[in-house]
Design an enzyme around this catalytic site. Structure first.
Site, PDB file in Angstrom:
ATOM      1  N   GLU A 159     -39.772 103.231 -70.844  1.00  0.00           N
ATOM      2  CA  GLU A 159     -39.012 102.442 -69.870  1.00  0.00           C
ATOM      3  C   GLU A 159     -38.814 103.164 -68.546  1.00  0.00           C
ATOM      4  O   GLU A 159     -38.882 102.552 -67.481  1.00  0.00           O
ATOM      5  CB  GLU A 159     -37.654 102.022 -70.458  1.00  0.00           C
ATOM      6  CG  GLU A 159     -37.751 100.967 -71.559  1.00  0.00           C
ATOM      7  CD  GLU A 159     -38.269 101.503 -72.879  1.00  0.00           C
ATOM      8  OE1 GLU A 159     -38.289 102.748 -73.063  1.00  0.00           O
ATOM      9  OE2 GLU A 159     -38.663 100.689 -73.743  1.00  0.00           O
TER      10      GLU A 159
ATOM     11  N   HIS B 214     -30.320  94.928 -78.956  1.00  0.00           N
ATOM     12  CA  HIS B 214     -31.033  93.761 -78.434  1.00  0.00           C
ATOM     13  C   HIS B 214     -30.060  92.727 -77.876  1.00  0.00           C
ATOM     14  O   HIS B 214     -30.462  91.625 -77.550  1.00  0.00           O
ATOM     15  CB  HIS B 214     -31.870  93.093 -79.532  1.00  0.00           C
ATOM     16  CG  HIS B 214     -33.054  93.891 -79.979  1.00  0.00           C
ATOM     17  ND1 HIS B 214     -32.937  95.124 -80.566  1.00  0.00           N
ATOM     18  CD2 HIS B 214     -34.383  93.638 -79.912  1.00  0.00           C
ATOM     19  CE1 HIS B 214     -34.149  95.584 -80.856  1.00  0.00           C
ATOM     20  NE2 HIS B 214     -35.036  94.702 -80.463  1.00  0.00           N
TER      21      HIS B 214
END
Lengths: 360, 321
Positions: free
Chosen positions: B59, B128
């Site tokens: 990321e 999530h």
């Protein structure tokens, strides 16, 4: 059952001019003549004078915390001279000599070290970024800029610098990995000055060389004598050419030494043995080229003195201009977004009305 | 066209890529797979691997290289697969994306749109379901938007792509396929930095955004209360004027968001109203948000998340004081 060797590679180290100023004729690059060596020597001298100037300004309270480059002149000047006109330079925070050679006005460098963003204005087209302080976070930028060069087919390479400590950061590996997958024109120079503040190279990584970290990203690496300006020049020039013609990144670990402190806030006597410093004093990057040039009657004490005097004049003139810089506190509000949000304009006008932004 | 939020964002990305060859998409699984939520479906086939880039799994690398691309003149739209993973790229956002313009006195800009699915209610694994909008809003320099409908999602994306600022574009997972709307086929823009008055009313102001917008609407409809509902749409910079004026009009304020209450966007909204309109209020400002704790496992999220009952109670409490 199958047992076979599935990976094998090696790291080469090159050095061309040794500590006594003797050049290896076989390795000496064809495109380097004495005139170029002389020019690079003079610019190393300028870098050292710039460094001394900043150190002195910081000690007088006229500059903020400064990261000296003393001892790393050959790595910086050799690599700066190897870059082509279009190539893009991405520093960490110690490559003042490269910044100077890439054409960042001295006046801006002084304004930066006086503590103002106005010292970081960049001209177009993009030829360099300014300092990145968080350590290694500039490497993904360099990979992204290199991607854009390939995307737009510009023919420019990107040269990015990181220290030995920086190679332990995640961004170092992520950037190399992306660049390897994308096969972009990127040259990563690990300016291994042996120390990350107080942490010596041996405690930074168990890897025998830092250059071999390139292998994990599927790219090539090498070591160069970072105190030999000619060897650095050759290594970087070859790497840039390869990165453009063969389409892929390259890692160069330049072995040098931080002769001074990490920054002006640091005291190396707390953690560093002076015998270590003495060894590297003999390997001073300026000393060996001075010996090389003197042996050819291209340099002497008078020339050295003249160079230094000229440098000081140039630096003082730029500093005089820089110290005329008048800060504009509203500029910190006006450059955050492409538009002026209500919250910032009301904070600015409230501050102005109260006189907070009028200076001392 | 009839579109859910996934289709709306996909359409916006297609239009943005057709309009400007500098726009590139990058992220994990965004190519052949079309992204784990299929937001980029079909774009690889249409624009090729040069512009729709499946990246390594990293990321910070995705956001950091996007910063570099943007500095060099491209307009990258990176996708971070889940908001919980975006913290690995946090340094690149706060230390660099947010700062390049100011530290270069606007001579360098980072025109990029970082997309990521946010918030919960979809019974998925840990990391999530986070609602991270405030992290990206606090330091300044990043624009943070969060659509609550397909119409706003497409229009905000088309505005974001043109903006010369780094934009964090938060897409509520729960709303991706919750409902369809009739939205324009072609290009249109929803202004960034402008809240949306979804329902005009006189008795109470309810300020919300993201996943809670439709929950608030349902609550208000069920209660038949004359509420003014404001969808912030842009979290940073806040459209203070719109909600302060509304608060002055109704004298009652409830702020509703899914992110946890402490130090949330609601605290900022409440403080702005208190500073500018406290003497015109008839009741304390109330917040309905998730408790101030790490997002629980999916088995517990129904207890954790704000819902119609909690919102209705806050409305009653405000109106009765």
């Amino acid at each position: 059952m199958v047992v076979k060797q599935v990976f094998d590679d090696k790291i080469e180290y090159i050095s061309i001019i040794d500590e006594n100023g003797n050049a290896d004729a076989a390795l000496f690059p064809k495109d380097v003549d004495d005139a170029l060596v002389l020019r690079m020597y003079k610019r190393m001298g300028f870098a050292r004078d710039f460094d001394a100037k900043l150190l002195s300004l910081q000690r007088q309270g006229r500059a903020v915390t400064y990261a000296p480059l003393l001892g790393e002149e050959a790595t910086q000047i050799g690599s700066a001279f190897a870059m082509g006109e279009k190539d893009i330079f991405v520093p960490s925070f110690r490559q003042h000599a490269v910044q100077i050679e890439r054409g960042i006005p001295l006046e801006l460098l002084f304004i930066y070290w006086m503590g103002f963003e106005e010292g970081c204005v960049v001209s177009k087209p993009l030829r360099y970024l300014t300092n990145a302080v968080p350590v290694s976070t500039q490497l993904p930028h360099a990979s992204g800029i290199a991607f854009a060069q390939k995307y737009n087919n510009t023919g420019a390479a990107v040269v990015v610098y990181v220290g030995d400590g920086g190679t332990s950061e995640g961004d170092f590996y992520e950037a190399l990995n992306f660049a390897g997958v994308w096969k972009v024109p990127l040259v990563v120079i690990i300016e291994n000055n042996q120390w990350a503040i107080s942490i010596p190279r041996a405690k930074q990584s168990a890897a025998l060389t830092l250059a071999q970290k390139a292998f994990a990203a599927g790219i090539e690496g090498m070591q160069v004598d970072g105190n030999d300006v000619v060897a650095v020049y050759k290594a970087v020039k070859d790497a840039i050419r390869r990165s453009l013609s063969e389409g892929g990144p390259f890692v160069i670990e330049a072995i040098t030494y931080r002769m001074g402190m990490h920054t002006t806030a640091d005291d190396p006597t707390k953690y560093r043995d002076s015998s270590d410093e003495a060894i590297w004093k003999n390997r001073d990057p300026l000393l060996r080229i001075r010996k090389y040039l003197s042996a050819k009657n291209l340099w002497d004490d008078d020339k050295e003195r003249e160079l230094h005097e000229e440098n000081v004049k140039t630096l003082d003139a730029a500093l005089e201009k820089a110290e005329k810089f008048v800060p504009d506190p509203s500029s910190v509000f006006k450059n955050v977004y492409s538009f002026m949000p209500d919250v910032l304009s009301s904070e600015l006008s409230a501050g102005e009305a109260a006189g907070y932004w009028l200076g001392d | 066209m009839q579109a859910n939020m996934v289709m709306a964002i996909n359409d916006a990305l297609r239009i943005a890529m057709e309009n400007d060859s500098k726009v590139v998409l990058l992220g994990e699984d965004i190519g052949k797979d079309g992204g784990v939520f299929r937001v980029t479906e079909g774009l690889l086939a249409k624009f090729g691997e040069k512009r729709v880039i499946d990246t390594p799994l990293a990321e910070s690398g995705i956001i950091g290289t996007s910063v570099g691309m943007a500095l060099a003149g491209l307009r990258p739209i990176p996708e971070i697969q889940f908001a919980g993973f975006m913290f690995l790229g946090f340094s690149q956002l706060v230390n660099h994306a947010a700062r390049f313009r100011s530290r270069s006195r606007s001579t360098l800009t980072v025109p990029m749109v970082v997309r990521t699915p946010v918030s919960g209610g979809v019974r998925t694994l840990e990391h999530h379901s986070e609602s991270p909008e405030v992290y990206y809003s606090h330091m300044g320099g990043l624009v943070v938007v969060e659509p609550s409908s397909p119409y706003d999602a497409k229009g905000l994306m088309l505005s974001a792509v043109k903006l010369d600022d780094p934009v964090v574009f938060l897409e509520p997972t729960k709303l991706y396929r919750l409902f369809k709307q009739d939205i324009p086929d072609g290009s249109y823009e929803v202004p960034i930095g402008k809240a949306n008055v979804l329902r005009e009313g006189n008795d109470i102001t309810i300020i919300t955004y993201g996943t809670m917008v439709n929950v608030v609407q349902k609550t208000v409809d069920a209660k038949k209360v004359d509420a003014e509902i404001i969808d912030l749409r842009t979290i940073n910079p806040l459209d203070t004027r719109t909600f302060v004026e509304s608060a002055k009009k109704t004298g009652h304020v409830v702020i509703v968001h899914e992110a946890s209450e402490s130090f949330g966007a609601g605290a900022e909204v409440a403080a702005r109203i208190a500073e500018e309109a406290i003497y015109e209020l008839d009741a304390p400002i109330l917040r309905v948000a998730s408790p101030s704790l790490p997002y629980p496992f999916p088995g517990y999220e129904k207890y954790y998340l704000p819902n119609e009952k909690k919102i209705a109670e806050a409305i009653d409490k405000s109106l009765s004081s």
